[in-house]
Design an enzyme around this catalytic site. Structure first.
Site, PDB file in Angstrom:
ATOM      1  N   SER A 123       6.002 -40.049   8.213  1.00 23.00           N
ATOM      2  CA  SER A 123       5.977 -39.488   9.561  1.00 23.00           C
ATOM      3  C   SER A 123       5.285 -38.131   9.572  1.00 23.00           C
ATOM      4  O   SER A 123       4.469 -37.833  10.449  1.00 23.00           O
ATOM      5  CB  SER A 123       7.404 -39.357  10.101  1.00 23.00           C
ATOM      6  OG  SER A 123       7.416 -38.803  11.394  1.00 23.00           O
TER       7      SER A 123
ATOM      8  N   SER B 225      18.171 -43.605  -8.025  1.00 27.89           N
ATOM      9  CA  SER B 225      17.006 -42.756  -8.308  1.00 27.89           C
ATOM     10  C   SER B 225      17.345 -41.583  -9.224  1.00 27.89           C
ATOM     11  O   SER B 225      16.532 -40.682  -9.399  1.00 27.89           O
ATOM     12  CB  SER B 225      16.429 -42.210  -6.992  1.00 27.89           C
ATOM     13  OG  SER B 225      17.389 -41.435  -6.306  1.00 27.89           O
TER      14      SER B 225
ATOM     15  N   ALA C 173       9.090 -37.781  -6.731  1.00 30.34           N
ATOM     16  CA  ALA C 173       9.325 -38.168  -8.123  1.00 30.34           C
ATOM     17  C   ALA C 173       9.279 -39.691  -8.179  1.00 30.34           C
ATOM     18  O   ALA C 173      10.111 -40.359  -7.566  1.00 30.34           O
ATOM     19  CB  ALA C 173      10.673 -37.656  -8.608  1.00 30.34           C
TER      20      ALA C 173
ATOM     21  N   GLU D  28       0.823  -1.206   0.000  1.00 28.65           N
ATOM     22  CA  GLU D  28       0.000   0.000   0.000  1.00 28.65           C
ATOM     23  C   GLU D  28       0.863   1.265   0.000  1.00 28.65           C
ATOM     24  O   GLU D  28       0.541   2.235  -0.695  1.00 28.65           O
ATOM     25  CB  GLU D  28      -0.917   0.011   1.236  1.00 28.65           C
ATOM     26  CG  GLU D  28      -1.903  -1.139   1.287  1.00 28.65           C
ATOM     27  CD  GLU D  28      -1.387  -2.319   2.101  1.00 28.65           C
ATOM     28  OE1 GLU D  28      -2.199  -2.963   2.775  1.00 28.65           O
ATOM     29  OE2 GLU D  28      -0.156  -2.598   2.044  1.00 28.65           O
TER      30      GLU D  28
ATOM     31  N   GLU E  86      11.838 -33.100   0.485  1.00 29.14           N
ATOM     32  CA  GLU E  86      12.281 -33.931  -0.638  1.00 29.14           C
ATOM     33  C   GLU E  86      12.927 -35.199  -0.109  1.00 29.14           C
ATOM     34  O   GLU E  86      13.936 -35.669  -0.632  1.00 29.14           O
ATOM     35  CB  GLU E  86      13.246 -33.147  -1.533  1.00 29.14           C
ATOM     36  CG  GLU E  86      12.622 -31.928  -2.188  1.00 29.14           C
ATOM     37  CD  GLU E  86      13.518 -31.310  -3.248  1.00 29.14           C
ATOM     38  OE1 GLU E  86      14.263 -32.052  -3.917  1.00 29.14           O
ATOM     39  OE2 GLU E  86      13.485 -30.072  -3.394  1.00 29.14           O
TER      40      GLU E  86
ATOM     41  N   LEU F  68      21.134 -29.823  -2.067  1.00 26.38           N
ATOM     42  CA  LEU F  68      19.969 -29.145  -1.497  1.00 26.38           C
ATOM     43  C   LEU F  68      20.068 -27.626  -1.641  1.00 26.38           C
ATOM     44  O   LEU F  68      19.752 -26.869  -0.726  1.00 26.38           O
ATOM     45  CB  LEU F  68      19.780 -29.532  -0.020  1.00 26.38           C
ATOM     46  CG  LEU F  68      19.609 -31.032   0.263  1.00 26.38           C
ATOM     47  CD1 LEU F  68      19.432 -31.275   1.749  1.00 26.38           C
ATOM     48  CD2 LEU F  68      18.435 -31.613  -0.523  1.00 26.38           C
TER      49      LEU F  68
ATOM     50  N   GLY G 227      12.578 -39.281   1.761  1.00 26.90           N
ATOM     51  CA  GLY G 227      12.108 -40.599   1.363  1.00 26.90           C
ATOM     52  C   GLY G 227      10.821 -40.976   2.072  1.00 26.90           C
ATOM     53  O   GLY G 227      10.183 -40.168   2.748  1.00 26.90           O
TER      54      GLY G 227
END
Length: 380
Positions: A304, A169, A155, A53, A296, A205, A298
């Site tokens: 959990s 992977s 993924a 604003e 990201e 990461l 497992g």
């Protein structure tokens, strides 16, 4: 399209430009209109910087007198890092305010509108409210619960595997999909994985977007006994955002001290069944004004978080591959449910395509729609 709708869409589009940069503040955009002419625009760029604003009113100058101000969230009425926007709106001579939604903060909600009305300004609220609430889903979760907004990125192959039986992977999805994930990282305050992901994949990461101007999220590794290797990329390649290792009291003190000497922050949390209390971890992150976490990890970490009611959004990439193998890992491990009636529901599904990959984006259903009881487990 109605005139008010048109300018509110403009305010929403402006607000999006601050995505990933305003924590712990909301995304806010503002348009000042005089006789259908836009005379000032602005959006909130970062916490501590002028609110949307204020930016728009400064651009409008004298043309703000008698104008209509469009904003996607109720203007603030309290002193924070900056002054209250409602007073600036009043002083500028605005005659009408159109807002999409109230401020969800229960301590201030509605007070901004009340102050504007007291000053004789016409207020219209609730325009495109659902769009505005979705835009600020992160802020709403954080300000009303004291917890970060949590998204899980997965993924997987067509048969639901996130890796082979040997743990391979890289890469299930294609380059375009991975570019999208880096944009998600750029918009997140935290990126979180479990220690098994670090041991298997040794990820950096960090954020690597095409423009090269991405922002690294704080790296959080959940590791109850501090198994993080000294030569892991998250240790050897420091990030300006910092790295947190979430451990329990079972973590060896000498290993923790050695990691701290290498720049890793140790966050010790209570153990629940011998594992890190993920709810406590999320609360600690929110206390640091870290409002959104991209996970990201497992299957163990994912399950959990889901079991503890901490997951808000899912980003599920599906690649046209069949991996097979009874022992191949899946996106959600844990004890699982005994019947389909107890399975978690995912709502508001959106689908995108990146070359050969499909991306499904959805939200976990509200708690009152979920099963009453499920087995619970914590994460290593």
């Amino acid at each position: 399209m109605d005139v008010d709708d048109r300018f509110m869409w403009m305010a929403l589009d402006l607000a999006r430009q601050g995505r990933g940069r305003t924590s712990p503040n909301p995304l806010v955009g503002t348009v000042v209109v005089q006789d259908t002419e836009v005379v000032g625009t602005g959006y909130h760029q970062a916490a501590g910087s002028p609110h949307a604003e204020i930016v728009a009113l400064k651009k409008a100058g004298e043309k703000a007198k008698g104008a209509t101000l469009y904003v996607n969230m109720e203007p603030c009425s309290h002193h924070g890092r900056t002054g209250p926007c409602v007073e600036a709106i009043i002083d500028a001579g605005i005659s009408r305010v159109v807002a999409a939604m109230q401020d969800p903060n229960p301590l201030v909600s509605g007070r901004g509108f009340a102050r504007l009305r007291e000053a004789g300004i016409k207020v219209k609220e609730g325009l495109l409210e659902e769009k505005a609430r979705r835009l600020n889903e992160v802020f709403i979760k954080y300000i009303t619960t004291g917890l970060p907004f949590v998204g899980i990125k997965v993924a997987m192959s067509l048969d639901g595997k996130i890796g082979t039986v040997s743990g391979d992977s890289h890469w299930i999805t294609g380059e375009k999909s991975r570019q999208f994930v880096h944009r998600l990282r750029d918009q997140s305050d935290v990126i979180m994985v479990g220690i098994e992901t670090v041991l298997k994949d040794n990820p950096r990461l960090t954020t690597r977007v095409e423009s090269g101007e991405g922002k690294d999220p704080v790296r959080v590794i959940v590791d109850s006994t501090a198994r993080l290797p000294f030569d892991a990329r998250v240790v050897e390649n420091p990030s300006s955002a910092g790295t947190i290792l979430a451990v329990t009291e079972k973590a060896p003190p000498e290993k923790c001290r050695a990691l701290e000497e290498r720049g890793v922050e140790i966050m010790t949390l209570p153990a629940v069944e011998g594992r890190v209390d993920v709810t406590g971890l999320m609360k600690k992150l929110a206390e640091r004004d870290l409002t959104t976490a991209l996970v990201e990890g497992g299957g163990t970490l994912n399950y959990s978080l889901l079991e503890n009611g901490l997951v808000d959004k899912l980003f599920v990439f599906i690649a046209p591959l069949i991996i097979g193998g009874a022992g191949s890992p899946t996106a959600f491990a844990g004890a699982g449910v005994a019947s389909l009636q107890k399975a978690w529901a995912v709502e508001d599904i959106e689908m995108k395509q990146f070359e050969r990959d499909l991306l499904l984006i959805g939200y976990t259903a509200p708690a009152n729609k979920q099963a009453e009881s499920r087995p619970r487990e914590q994460v290593n």
